[in-house]
Design an enzyme around this catalytic site. Sequence first.
Site, PDB file in Angstrom:
ATOM      1  N   GLN A  84      -3.791   3.538   4.520  1.00  0.00           N
ATOM      2  CA  GLN A  84      -4.471   1.873   3.663  1.00  0.00           C
ATOM      3  C   GLN A  84      -4.016   0.909   4.715  1.00  0.00           C
ATOM      4  O   GLN A  84      -3.511   1.134   4.707  1.00  0.00           O
ATOM      5  CB  GLN A  84      -3.637   2.392   1.614  1.00  0.00           C
ATOM      6  CG  GLN A  84      -4.349   3.518   1.407  1.00  0.00           C
ATOM      7  CD  GLN A  84      -3.503   3.433  -0.158  1.00  0.00           C
ATOM      8  OE1 GLN A  84      -2.301   2.813   0.000  1.00  0.00           O
ATOM      9  NE2 GLN A  84      -3.895   4.116  -0.904  1.00  0.00           N
ATOM     10  N   VAL A  95       0.727  -0.975  -0.500  1.00  0.00           N
ATOM     11  CA  VAL A  95       0.158  -0.215   0.055  1.00  0.00           C
ATOM     12  C   VAL A  95       0.723   1.523   0.345  1.00  0.00           C
ATOM     13  O   VAL A  95       2.108   1.489  -0.082  1.00  0.00           O
ATOM     14  CB  VAL A  95      -0.949  -0.592   1.324  1.00  0.00           C
ATOM     15  CG1 VAL A  95      -1.567  -1.064   0.866  1.00  0.00           C
ATOM     16  CG2 VAL A  95      -0.198   0.082   2.252  1.00  0.00           C
ATOM     17  N   SER A  96       0.283   2.101  -0.656  1.00  0.00           N
ATOM     18  CA  SER A  96       1.027   3.742  -0.747  1.00  0.00           C
ATOM     19  C   SER A  96       1.653   3.918   0.948  1.00  0.00           C
ATOM     20  O   SER A  96       2.458   4.489   0.974  1.00  0.00           O
ATOM     21  CB  SER A  96       0.313   4.591  -1.583  1.00  0.00           C
ATOM     22  OG  SER A  96       0.598   3.516  -2.654  1.00  0.00           O
ATOM     23  N   THR A  97      -0.061   4.314   1.154  1.00  0.00           N
ATOM     24  CA  THR A  97       0.291   5.807   2.645  1.00  0.00           C
ATOM     25  C   THR A  97      -0.369   4.000   4.007  1.00  0.00           C
ATOM     26  O   THR A  97      -0.918   3.112   3.484  1.00  0.00           O
ATOM     27  CB  THR A  97      -0.925   6.411   2.999  1.00  0.00           C
ATOM     28  OG1 THR A  97      -2.216   6.261   3.040  1.00  0.00           O
ATOM     29  CG2 THR A  97      -0.161   7.235   1.362  1.00  0.00           C
TER      30      THR A  97
END
Length: 184
Positions: A13, A8-10
């Site tokens: 999430q 996930v990017s952040t």
Amino acid sequence: MRIGYARVSTSDQSTEAQVSALRTAGCERVFVETASGAKADRRVLAEALEFLRPEDVLVVLKLDRVARSLSHLIEIMSLLKAKGIGFQSLTEEISTTTPGGKLLFHLMAAISEFERDLIRERTMHGLKAARAKGRVGGRPRRMTDDKIDAVRSLLENGTPVKDAAAAVGVSVPTVYRYLPGSAR
């Protein structure tokens, strides 16, 4: 062995859905990472790639979870192929462990290579057209012909290199680069 990779990017999430899908697909181990897909240096992905052994299969939920671009995906696929490791994306239903999956991947790779070649060709054409109009790319020269003549004249009159460089607003190494025979 089937090895999963979830990203996930952040930290806002959640990887739960990805991990669940990877476990359902039979992954014995799942590497989980929180990092932007645009980052070239993803520590957990590197760890997962190092962990894989010949005949293992790297499994991801979606292609964009493992690679930041098609060229990056091809780079990863080449690495996996060289090590004798398979690849599977659950969402896109691509698997290099089947003949059809290999064909689909090679078609994607060929299209990507074609796209890169077109971009390179357009860039070269643009550069050639700009040169024909008298424009040259790159950083402007620090030492114009006038400055070179001025520094040469100052040096011939006994001015130290440091002072001659300061007089035209350049560094001493720049003077030596443009006038290599200058006395030190």
